[in-house]
Design a protein around this motif. Sequence first.
Motif, PDB file in Angstrom:
ATOM      1  N   GLY A 117     -16.346  -4.249 -10.258  1.00 44.35           N
ATOM      2  CA  GLY A 117     -15.510  -3.503  -9.338  1.00 44.35           C
ATOM      3  C   GLY A 117     -14.599  -4.415  -8.545  1.00 44.35           C
ATOM      4  N   THR A 118     -13.404  -3.918  -8.273  1.00 46.32           N
ATOM      5  CA  THR A 118     -12.493  -4.626  -7.379  1.00 46.32           C
ATOM      6  C   THR A 118     -12.206  -3.735  -6.181  1.00 46.32           C
ATOM      7  OG1 THR A 118     -10.540  -3.824  -8.567  1.00 46.32           O
ATOM      8  CG2 THR A 118     -11.387  -6.023  -9.173  1.00 46.32           C
ATOM      9  N   PHE A 119     -11.947  -4.396  -5.087  1.00 41.92           N
ATOM     10  CA  PHE A 119     -11.641  -3.751  -3.818  1.00 41.92           C
ATOM     11  C   PHE A 119     -10.450  -4.535  -3.291  1.00 41.92           C
ATOM     12  CE2 PHE A 119     -13.415  -3.131   0.723  1.00 41.92           C
ATOM     13  CZ  PHE A 119     -12.780  -1.921   0.856  1.00 41.92           C
ATOM     14  N   SER A 120      -9.285  -3.898  -3.265  1.00 40.52           N
ATOM     15  CA  SER A 120      -8.074  -4.636  -2.899  1.00 40.52           C
ATOM     16  C   SER A 120      -7.362  -3.989  -1.720  1.00 40.52           C
ATOM     17  CB  SER A 120      -7.118  -4.721  -4.092  1.00 40.52           C
ATOM     18  OG  SER A 120      -6.635  -3.447  -4.442  1.00 40.52           O
ATOM     19  N   PHE A 121      -6.566  -4.826  -1.053  1.00 40.41           N
ATOM     20  CA  PHE A 121      -5.697  -4.381   0.026  1.00 40.41           C
ATOM     21  C   PHE A 121      -4.308  -4.913  -0.255  1.00 40.41           C
ATOM     22  CE2 PHE A 121      -9.851  -4.425   2.007  1.00 40.41           C
ATOM     23  CZ  PHE A 121      -9.868  -3.220   2.677  1.00 40.41           C
ATOM     24  N   LEU A 122      -3.317  -4.056  -0.106  1.00 38.64           N
ATOM     25  CA  LEU A 122      -1.924  -4.410  -0.352  1.00 38.64           C
ATOM     26  C   LEU A 122      -1.098  -3.979   0.854  1.00 38.64           C
ATOM     27  CD1 LEU A 122       0.310  -5.310  -2.431  1.00 38.64           C
ATOM     28  CD2 LEU A 122       0.403  -2.894  -3.092  1.00 38.64           C
ATOM     29  N   LEU A 123      -0.256  -4.864   1.342  1.00 39.20           N
ATOM     30  CA  LEU A 123       0.652  -4.554   2.446  1.00 39.20           C
ATOM     31  C   LEU A 123       2.046  -4.350   1.884  1.00 39.20           C
ATOM     32  CD1 LEU A 123      -1.756  -6.182   3.772  1.00 39.20           C
ATOM     33  CD2 LEU A 123      -0.132  -6.776   5.548  1.00 39.20           C
ATOM     34  N   ASP A 124       2.612  -3.167   2.084  1.00 36.94           N
ATOM     35  CA  ASP A 124       3.973  -2.843   1.642  1.00 36.94           C
ATOM     36  C   ASP A 124       4.821  -2.499   2.858  1.00 36.94           C
ATOM     37  OD1 ASP A 124       4.003  -3.106  -1.131  1.00 36.94           O
ATOM     38  OD2 ASP A 124       3.290  -1.060  -1.475  1.00 36.94           O
ATOM     39  N   ASP A 125       6.085  -2.853   2.806  1.00 35.73           N
ATOM     40  CA  ASP A 125       6.993  -2.468   3.883  1.00 35.73           C
ATOM     41  C   ASP A 125       7.172  -0.951   3.869  1.00 35.73           C
ATOM     42  OD1 ASP A 125       7.565  -5.019   4.936  1.00 35.73           O
ATOM     43  OD2 ASP A 125       8.957  -5.404   3.293  1.00 35.73           O
ATOM     44  N   ALA A 126       7.179  -0.364   5.073  1.00 41.78           N
ATOM     45  CA  ALA A 126       7.356   1.081   5.197  1.00 41.78           C
ATOM     46  C   ALA A 126       8.459   1.389   6.209  1.00 41.78           C
ATOM     47  CB  ALA A 126       6.040   1.733   5.623  1.00 41.78           C
ATOM     48  N   THR A 135      -5.438   0.491   0.162  1.00 41.61           N
ATOM     49  CA  THR A 135      -6.680  -0.038  -0.379  1.00 41.61           C
ATOM     50  C   THR A 135      -6.964   0.691  -1.684  1.00 41.61           C
ATOM     51  OG1 THR A 135      -9.028  -0.464  -0.025  1.00 41.61           O
ATOM     52  CG2 THR A 135      -8.138   1.526   0.982  1.00 41.61           C
ATOM     53  N   GLU A 136      -7.400  -0.071  -2.656  1.00 39.05           N
ATOM     54  CA  GLU A 136      -7.700   0.511  -3.958  1.00 39.05           C
ATOM     55  C   GLU A 136      -9.011  -0.043  -4.464  1.00 39.05           C
ATOM     56  OE1 GLU A 136      -5.569   1.452  -8.228  1.00 39.05           O
ATOM     57  OE2 GLU A 136      -4.633   0.014  -6.873  1.00 39.05           O
ATOM     58  N   THR A 137      -9.844   0.861  -4.949  1.00 33.99           N
ATOM     59  CA  THR A 137     -11.108   0.499  -5.581  1.00 33.99           C
ATOM     60  C   THR A 137     -10.957   0.801  -7.063  1.00 33.99           C
ATOM     61  OG1 THR A 137     -12.299   1.123  -3.586  1.00 33.99           O
ATOM     62  CG2 THR A 137     -13.586   0.967  -5.621  1.00 33.99           C
ATOM     63  N   ARG A 138     -11.321  -0.163  -7.896  1.00 36.65           N
ATOM     64  CA  ARG A 138     -11.291   0.034  -9.347  1.00 36.65           C
ATOM     65  C   ARG A 138     -12.616  -0.423  -9.924  1.00 36.65           C
ATOM     66  NH1 ARG A 138      -5.439  -2.280 -11.499  1.00 36.65           N
ATOM     67  NH2 ARG A 138      -4.134  -1.068 -10.073  1.00 36.65           N
ATOM     68  N   VAL A 139     -13.116   0.336 -10.902  1.00 38.23           N
ATOM     69  CA  VAL A 139     -14.390  -0.007 -11.524  1.00 38.23           C
ATOM     70  C   VAL A 139     -14.246   0.076 -13.035  1.00 38.23           C
ATOM     71  CG1 VAL A 139     -16.832   0.610 -11.741  1.00 38.23           C
ATOM     72  CG2 VAL A 139     -15.662   0.877  -9.538  1.00 38.23           C
ATOM     73  N   LEU A 140     -14.805  -0.934 -13.696  1.00 30.09           N
ATOM     74  CA  LEU A 140     -14.798  -0.995 -15.154  1.00 30.09           C
ATOM     75  C   LEU A 140     -16.209  -1.313 -15.630  1.00 30.09           C
ATOM     76  CD1 LEU A 140     -13.104  -1.002 -17.795  1.00 30.09           C
ATOM     77  CD2 LEU A 140     -12.862  -3.468 -17.478  1.00 30.09           C
ATOM     78  N   ALA A 141     -16.783  -0.442 -16.460  1.00 31.39           N
ATOM     79  CA  ALA A 141     -18.129  -0.659 -16.992  1.00 31.39           C
ATOM     80  C   ALA A 141     -18.070  -1.631 -18.165  1.00 31.39           C
ATOM     81  CB  ALA A 141     -18.733   0.667 -17.430  1.00 31.39           C
ATOM     82  N   THR A 142     -19.177  -2.328 -18.371  1.00 31.55           N
ATOM     83  CA  THR A 142     -19.235  -3.329 -19.441  1.00 31.55           C
ATOM     84  C   THR A 142     -19.809  -2.775 -20.739  1.00 31.55           C
ATOM     85  OG1 THR A 142     -21.392  -4.070 -18.645  1.00 31.55           O
ATOM     86  CG2 THR A 142     -19.440  -5.246 -17.814  1.00 31.55           C
ATOM     87  N   SER A 143     -20.225  -1.513 -20.734  1.00 35.10           N
ATOM     88  CA  SER A 143     -20.753  -0.896 -21.955  1.00 35.10           C
ATOM     89  C   SER A 143     -20.658   0.622 -21.820  1.00 35.10           C
ATOM     90  CB  SER A 143     -22.215  -1.312 -22.177  1.00 35.10           C
ATOM     91  OG  SER A 143     -23.030  -0.796 -21.155  1.00 35.10           O
TER      92      SER A 143
END
Length: 176
Positions: A117-126, A135-143
């Motif tokens: 799993g990844t847990f990321s934070f990104l700052l964009d101009d608004a 913030t984005e959570t992504r999960v990838l299984a190994t099987s």
Amino acid sequence: MPTLVDDFISHPDAAERHSIVINASRDRVWHALTHLGPQDIRLAKPLFAVRRLFSRSPSGQQKQDRPTFTPLSEDPMREIVLGTIGQWWRLGRAEHTPAIDDADDFRAFDRPGYAKGTFSFLLDDAGPGRIRLVTETRVLATSPDARRAFRRYWIFIRLGSGLIRRIILAAVRARS
């Protein structure tokens, strides 16, 4: 524009994204994000307590199967990516998960029966004086077995996971 998190999990089995606009400079938002502590996310404590309750072993002892996040990549003042590997759906019965020390360990891990799993934070101009913090959570299984188990688990924890992410975003806004 590609983000750093794409370098780790580009086609996730599960993903969740939340964002908030903060009226502050990029410097202030980045500082608030990178100096966040447990005292800043007290509202999430009840959710962690529920997880601990369900993570007890059959003998009633508490087992450590909560994710431990390892820094994977950082583009200062723009993005940070953390990673974890585990069997979170096993709630107190997870097998030993090898430690990951860095991005190379994370990328190389492919032992069946786990999820990455990844847990990321990104700052964009608004707009002037405004930053969109994503913030984005992504999960990838190994099987395939791990994918099925994780997806069942995700059905139950997704709302709580999303609430924790929104609590973190609000805490960053409050500190900015």
